[in-house]
Design a protein around this motif. Structure first.
Motif, PDB file in Angstrom:
ATOM      1  N   ASP A 261      32.114  56.756  54.357  1.00 17.81           N
ATOM      2  CA  ASP A 261      30.955  57.194  53.586  1.00 17.81           C
ATOM      3  C   ASP A 261      30.128  58.135  54.465  1.00 17.81           C
ATOM      4  O   ASP A 261      30.364  58.230  55.677  1.00 17.81           O
ATOM      5  N   TYR A 262      29.137  58.783  53.842  1.00 15.35           N
ATOM      6  CA  TYR A 262      28.390  59.804  54.558  1.00 15.35           C
ATOM      7  C   TYR A 262      26.889  59.597  54.392  1.00 15.35           C
ATOM      8  O   TYR A 262      26.412  59.174  53.337  1.00 15.35           O
ATOM      9  N   ILE A 263      26.187  59.932  55.465  1.00 17.46           N
ATOM     10  CA  ILE A 263      24.732  59.980  55.421  1.00 17.46           C
ATOM     11  C   ILE A 263      24.339  61.442  55.603  1.00 17.46           C
ATOM     12  O   ILE A 263      24.573  62.036  56.662  1.00 17.46           O
ATOM     13  N   SER A 264      23.762  62.028  54.560  1.00 19.16           N
ATOM     14  CA  SER A 264      23.462  63.467  54.590  1.00 19.16           C
ATOM     15  C   SER A 264      22.237  63.758  55.435  1.00 19.16           C
ATOM     16  O   SER A 264      21.429  62.865  55.741  1.00 19.16           O
ATOM     17  N   LYS A 265      22.118  65.037  55.804  1.00 21.58           N
ATOM     18  CA  LYS A 265      21.008  65.498  56.634  1.00 21.58           C
ATOM     19  C   LYS A 265      19.701  65.278  55.892  1.00 21.58           C
ATOM     20  O   LYS A 265      19.603  65.532  54.692  1.00 21.58           O
ATOM     21  N   PRO A 266      18.668  64.793  56.570  1.00 20.36           N
ATOM     22  CA  PRO A 266      17.359  64.611  55.926  1.00 20.36           C
ATOM     23  C   PRO A 266      16.728  65.970  55.604  1.00 20.36           C
ATOM     24  O   PRO A 266      17.350  67.008  55.793  1.00 20.36           O
ATOM     25  N   ALA A 267      15.508  65.937  55.128  1.00 18.05           N
ATOM     26  CA  ALA A 267      14.840  67.180  54.716  1.00 18.05           C
ATOM     27  C   ALA A 267      14.830  68.198  55.846  1.00 18.05           C
ATOM     28  O   ALA A 267      15.053  69.388  55.631  1.00 18.05           O
ATOM     29  N   GLY A 268      14.582  67.745  57.077  1.00 19.58           N
ATOM     30  CA  GLY A 268      14.649  68.649  58.216  1.00 19.58           C
ATOM     31  C   GLY A 268      15.968  68.437  58.943  1.00 19.58           C
ATOM     32  O   GLY A 268      16.817  67.678  58.512  1.00 19.58           O
ATOM     33  N   ASP A 269      16.192  69.135  60.031  1.00 14.80           N
ATOM     34  CA  ASP A 269      17.417  68.963  60.804  1.00 14.80           C
ATOM     35  C   ASP A 269      17.428  67.603  61.490  1.00 14.80           C
ATOM     36  O   ASP A 269      16.396  66.965  61.693  1.00 14.80           O
ATOM     37  N   PHE A 270      18.650  67.186  61.848  1.00 14.24           N
ATOM     38  CA  PHE A 270      18.760  65.969  62.655  1.00 14.24           C
ATOM     39  C   PHE A 270      18.091  66.206  63.999  1.00 14.24           C
ATOM     40  O   PHE A 270      18.203  67.294  64.584  1.00 14.24           O
ATOM     41  N   GLN A 271      17.441  65.206  64.503  1.00 15.05           N
ATOM     42  CA  GLN A 271      16.758  65.331  65.791  1.00 15.05           C
ATOM     43  C   GLN A 271      17.729  65.043  66.931  1.00 15.05           C
ATOM     44  O   GLN A 271      18.734  64.365  66.756  1.00 15.05           O
ATOM     45  N   LYS A 272      17.372  65.597  68.087  1.00 12.20           N
ATOM     46  CA  LYS A 272      18.134  65.265  69.281  1.00 12.20           C
ATOM     47  C   LYS A 272      17.781  63.848  69.723  1.00 12.20           C
ATOM     48  O   LYS A 272      16.659  63.376  69.528  1.00 12.20           O
ATOM     49  N   GLY A 273      18.755  63.166  70.308  1.00 13.63           N
ATOM     50  CA  GLY A 273      18.480  61.830  70.821  1.00 13.63           C
ATOM     51  C   GLY A 273      19.559  60.828  70.456  1.00 13.63           C
ATOM     52  O   GLY A 273      20.651  61.177  69.985  1.00 13.63           O
ATOM     53  N   ASN A 274      19.242  59.580  70.657  1.00 16.28           N
ATOM     54  CA  ASN A 274      20.206  58.501  70.447  1.00 16.28           C
ATOM     55  C   ASN A 274      20.073  57.903  69.040  1.00 16.28           C
ATOM     56  O   ASN A 274      18.977  57.582  68.585  1.00 16.28           O
ATOM     57  N   TYR A 275      21.233  57.709  68.400  1.00 18.52           N
ATOM     58  CA  TYR A 275      21.285  57.134  67.052  1.00 18.52           C
ATOM     59  C   TYR A 275      22.076  55.815  67.100  1.00 18.52           C
ATOM     60  O   TYR A 275      22.931  55.599  67.982  1.00 18.52           O
ATOM     61  N   MET A 276      21.780  54.959  66.115  1.00 12.29           N
ATOM     62  CA  MET A 276      22.529  53.698  66.010  1.00 12.29           C
ATOM     63  C   MET A 276      22.844  53.437  64.545  1.00 12.29           C
ATOM     64  O   MET A 276      21.993  53.633  63.673  1.00 12.29           O
ATOM     65  N   VAL A 277      24.080  53.023  64.300  1.00 11.53           N
ATOM     66  CA  VAL A 277      24.514  52.715  62.930  1.00 11.53           C
ATOM     67  C   VAL A 277      24.985  51.259  62.889  1.00 11.53           C
ATOM     68  O   VAL A 277      25.813  50.837  63.715  1.00 11.53           O
TER      69      VAL A 277
END
Length: 295
Positions: A261-277
């Protein structure tokens, strides 16, 4: 001569009177002695009647004390004997009255034998009932312990089945991807180039799991710890809740299954940094966690 005859007549008369008087005295003494003997016999008879009644009363007192429950017939019989005792003690002894009480004592003794037999039979029955009750109680205790053991076993079995039937992930992977004009998705680690997150996992096979429609919940956290996406909320039966980004539906047939499945880009660009799913099952059990960094 005549005077001599008169003197002799007087002497004879005096002798006769003396004999009569002596007879009267002897008879009177005899009557007195007979009366004394009769009174003594009556007193002894009265004492025997009182002794028999006291003995009967004592036996009833003992039977009542030994009885587990108050027996009304025994109490009534004892009270009647107490009344007879009071009557005998206060009565003026005579043969007819004592004979009547002696007969009554015989009747009371026969009644006592009958009542004590009934009480003995009742006592044995009560003892047997008590033994049966105790035996039944012991069996009930055993059955209760056995049932409790079965409940524990069934609970443990249900827990084991529930745990065994729960779905798990054998693979879990998250990619940041850029979608080209051709529609092809290319992996990237650059925040500015990322269009969406591709989240893929493999549901392991499970033969005892229930087949059918399933839904897992995807929770994506940005570098600030905020949930990306529409931010839905889910609460389980235990009261635990999760705010997630997206629900993923699939049909499970007890075999290994790949899901993406996919999580689309939010209203602005993805931010730099660490993500967790995080991936949760339909009961909000955490099935897997993946971390990655966008530059």
């Amino acid at each position: 001569m005549t005077e001599t005859k008169n003197n002799n007549g007087l002497k004879v008369l005096a002798g006769l009177l003396g004999v009569v008087l002596l007879g009267v005295i002897i008879y009177t003494v005899s009557l007195y002695q007979d009366k004394k003997k009769t009174e003594t016999v009556l007193i002894k008879e009265k004492e025997l009647v009182v002794e028999d009644l006291n003995s009967l009363k004592s036996e009833y007192d003992k039977a009542i004390l030994e009885s587990n429950a108050t027996n009304e017939e025994l109490v009534t019989a004892r009270d009647n004997i107490a009344k007879y005792l009071d009557s005998v003690k206060t009565m003026k002894a005579d043969i007819a009255t004592l004979s009547r009480y002696r007969r009554q004592v015989s009747v009371l003794k026969a009644e006592r034998e009958q009542l004590l037999k009934q009480v003995d039979s009742l006592t044995r029955s009560n003892t047997l009932i008590a033994m049966q009750r105790d035996s039944t109680y012991v069996e009930l205790e055993k059955q209760t312990v056995f049932n409790d053991s079965l409940v524990v076993q069934n609970t443990q079995l249900a827990d084991a089945v529930e745990k065994g039937s729960a779905l798990n992930l054998s693979k879990f992977n998250v990619d940041a991807v850029k979608e080209r004009t051709s529609g092809k998705l290319v992996s990237t680690s650059r925040a500015g180039r990322t269009d969406k997150f591709k989240i893929c996992f493999t549901v392991a096979d499970n033969v005892i799991a229930e087949a059918g429609d399933r839904e897992f919940y995807l929770e994506v956290l940005d570098p600030q710890g905020n949930v990306l996406g529409e931010s839905y909320s889910k609460t389980n039966e235990g009261g635990a809740s999760v705010t997630y980004s997206k629900g993923t539906n699939f049909y499970y047939e007890n075999k290994s299954l790949d899901v993406c499945d996919y999580i689309s880009k939010p209203a602005g660009d993805f931010q730099k940094g660490n993500y967790m799913v995080n991936v949760y099952d339909d009961k909000l059990k955490l099935l897997g966690t993946s971390k990655f960094t966008l530059k």
